[in-house]
Write an enzyme that holds these catalytic residues in place. Structure first.
Site, PDB file in Angstrom:
ATOM      1  N   ASP A 131       0.620  -1.119   0.039  1.00  0.00           N
ATOM      2  CA  ASP A 131      -0.007   0.165   0.048  1.00  0.00           C
ATOM      3  C   ASP A 131       0.920   1.503  -0.020  1.00  0.00           C
ATOM      4  O   ASP A 131       0.317   2.355  -0.218  1.00  0.00           O
ATOM      5  CB  ASP A 131      -0.841   0.011   1.315  1.00  0.00           C
ATOM      6  CG  ASP A 131      -2.063  -0.983   1.131  1.00  0.00           C
ATOM      7  OD1 ASP A 131      -2.016  -2.029   0.146  1.00  0.00           O
ATOM      8  OD2 ASP A 131      -2.612  -1.336   2.163  1.00  0.00           O
ATOM      9  N   GLN A 258      -2.093  -8.551  -7.257  1.00  0.00           N
ATOM     10  CA  GLN A 258      -1.077  -7.562  -6.975  1.00  0.00           C
ATOM     11  C   GLN A 258      -0.197  -7.866  -5.692  1.00  0.00           C
ATOM     12  O   GLN A 258       0.805  -7.218  -5.763  1.00  0.00           O
ATOM     13  CB  GLN A 258      -1.992  -6.328  -6.586  1.00  0.00           C
ATOM     14  CG  GLN A 258      -2.902  -5.829  -7.536  1.00  0.00           C
ATOM     15  CD  GLN A 258      -4.232  -4.966  -7.106  1.00  0.00           C
ATOM     16  OE1 GLN A 258      -3.820  -3.785  -7.068  1.00  0.00           O
ATOM     17  NE2 GLN A 258      -5.158  -5.446  -6.807  1.00  0.00           N
TER      18      GLN A 258
HETATM   19  O1  F6P Z   1      -2.613  -4.176   3.149  1.00  0.00           O
HETATM   20  C1  F6P Z   1      -2.377  -4.826   2.134  1.00  0.00           C
HETATM   21  C2  F6P Z   1      -3.565  -5.215   1.563  1.00  0.00           C
HETATM   22  O2  F6P Z   1      -3.280  -5.863   0.212  1.00  0.00           O
HETATM   23  C3  F6P Z   1      -4.504  -3.957   1.077  1.00  0.00           C
HETATM   24  O3  F6P Z   1      -4.179  -3.377  -0.203  1.00  0.00           O
HETATM   25  C4  F6P Z   1      -5.894  -4.665   1.079  1.00  0.00           C
HETATM   26  O4  F6P Z   1      -6.971  -4.050   1.266  1.00  0.00           O
HETATM   27  C5  F6P Z   1      -5.732  -5.834   2.060  1.00  0.00           C
HETATM   28  O5  F6P Z   1      -4.325  -5.996   2.375  1.00  0.00           O
HETATM   29  C6  F6P Z   1      -6.393  -7.271   1.685  1.00  0.00           C
HETATM   30  O6  F6P Z   1      -6.136  -8.043   2.815  1.00  0.00           O
HETATM   31  P1  F6P Z   1      -6.696  -9.459   2.916  1.00  0.00           P
HETATM   32  O7  F6P Z   1      -5.604 -10.354   2.022  1.00  0.00           O
HETATM   33  O8  F6P Z   1      -6.653 -10.111   4.149  1.00  0.00           O
HETATM   34  O9  F6P Z   1      -7.884  -9.681   2.063  1.00  0.00           O
END
Ligand code: F6P
Length: 326
Positions: A131, A258
């Protein structure tokens, strides 16, 4: 003889490409300095469960180029409680760990900060999140790779969008931060970028889409950051479809792709620098700080500042994106 003889290292929160390069940097730098290294598996959960494994130089061979994290990661609820942190402290003491390097984002640093208010085992953080939203550092591990992944994907979407004269809403990650959206939007020549930092203005759909319409472009790419209070790319696309029924609209949510992949050269180099800097910080008796990179130089930033202060996007870049998409 310094007080630090054995350090622990863990990855916490969402994984990010380059975390392995940072683990390698920490491990090799610690060994170079005569320290023992313990890998703590699954983030803070591993600290609570004593999920420890010694790391030697060869344990981190052949990982600098790999995405994910060899130590696994987790978002640990239990560490948020004083009881959870007490368990973690006991286990660290029992394993004779004198200092810990935490590779993660602001949630992970909040836990580290609380721990260091309660206990004397020093924690040092390395910013690791795609992020790029951590105050005090220009850079977080994984951001550069994720950005390049998004750019590659959007370039491909542009091909098919042009072929069909379509408008695409592409949703990218970033929790509540628009760094990936803003930079990928500029890098791909997006017609509009919608990020949480400027919601009111950004959601002037008539302005965004109306301009695109008059320009009669063969394709329109709108990059949407996740975390908008108005909803994600599907919701915004729906609103646009209602107002501009003539548009042939498609939505693409890039999601977790990503977060994966081989880290870029920039991520590998910076992760290596930060890994080394974190070990030096522990040797220098630092605690409750994050190592970061500001203007190309290594800096130390107290967790207190890194987690409390908000890192804003550069608003002039948003203006640039608008100017260049005429
Ligand atoms: O903080 C990194 C991130 O990839 C964010 O961009 C995204 O909102 C979140 O983690 C997603 O989290 P998870 O993998 O727990 O769904």
């Amino acid at each position: 003889m310094g007080k630090i003889k054995k350090i622990g290292v863990l990855t916490s929160g969402g994984d990010a490409p380059g975390m392995n390069a940072a683990i390698r940097g920490v491990t090799r730098s610690a060994i170079y300095n005569g320290l023992e290294v313990i890998g703590i598996r699954q983030g803070y959960q591993g600290m609570i469960d004593s999920n420890f494994k010694p790391l030697e130089s060869h344990s981190v061979s052949d990982i600098i180029q790999r995405g994910g994290t060899i130590l696994k990661t987790a978002r640990c609820e239990e560490f948020r409680s004083p009881e959870g942190r007490a368990k973690a402290h006991n286990n660290l003491k029992e394993a004779q760990i004198d200092g810990v390097v935490v590779i993660g984002g602001d949630g992970s640093f909040t836990g580290a900060r609380l721990f260091n208010e309660e206990y004397d085992i020093p924690f040092v953080g390395i910013p690791g999140t795609i992020d790029n939203d951590i105050y005090g550092t220009d850079y977080t591990i994984g951001y550069d790779t994720a950005l390049n992944t998004v750019v590659e994907a959007v370039d491909k979407i542009r091909d098919t969008a042009s072929a069909h004269n379509r408008m695409f809403f592409v949703e990218v990650m970033g929790a509540e931060a628009g760094f990936i959206a803003l930079y990928s939007g500029i890098a791909t020549g997006a017609e509009a970028i919608i990020i949480p930092e400027i919601q009111g203005d950004a959601l002037d759909l008539k302005k965004i889409i109306g301009e695109g319409n008059t320009r009669k472009k063969s394709s329109n790419i709108i990059i949407v950051a996740e975390g908008l209070k108005e909803g994600g790319a599907f919701t915004i696309a729906e609103k646009v479809k209602n107002e501009f029924p003539d548009y042939d609209i498609r939505v693409s949510v890039l999601g977790h792709l990503q977060r994966g992949g081989s880290p870029s050269a920039i991520d590998r180099v910076n992760a290596s620098r930060l890994g080394h800097a974190a070990v030096e910080a522990l040797i220098d008796d630092q605690k409750s700080v994050m190592v970061g990179i500001s203007n190309g130089e290594i800096v130390l930033v107290p967790f207190r500042r890194a987690v409390k202060l908000h890192k804003d996007v550069n608003h002039s870049l948003l203006e640039l994106a608008r100017i260049l998409s005429v």
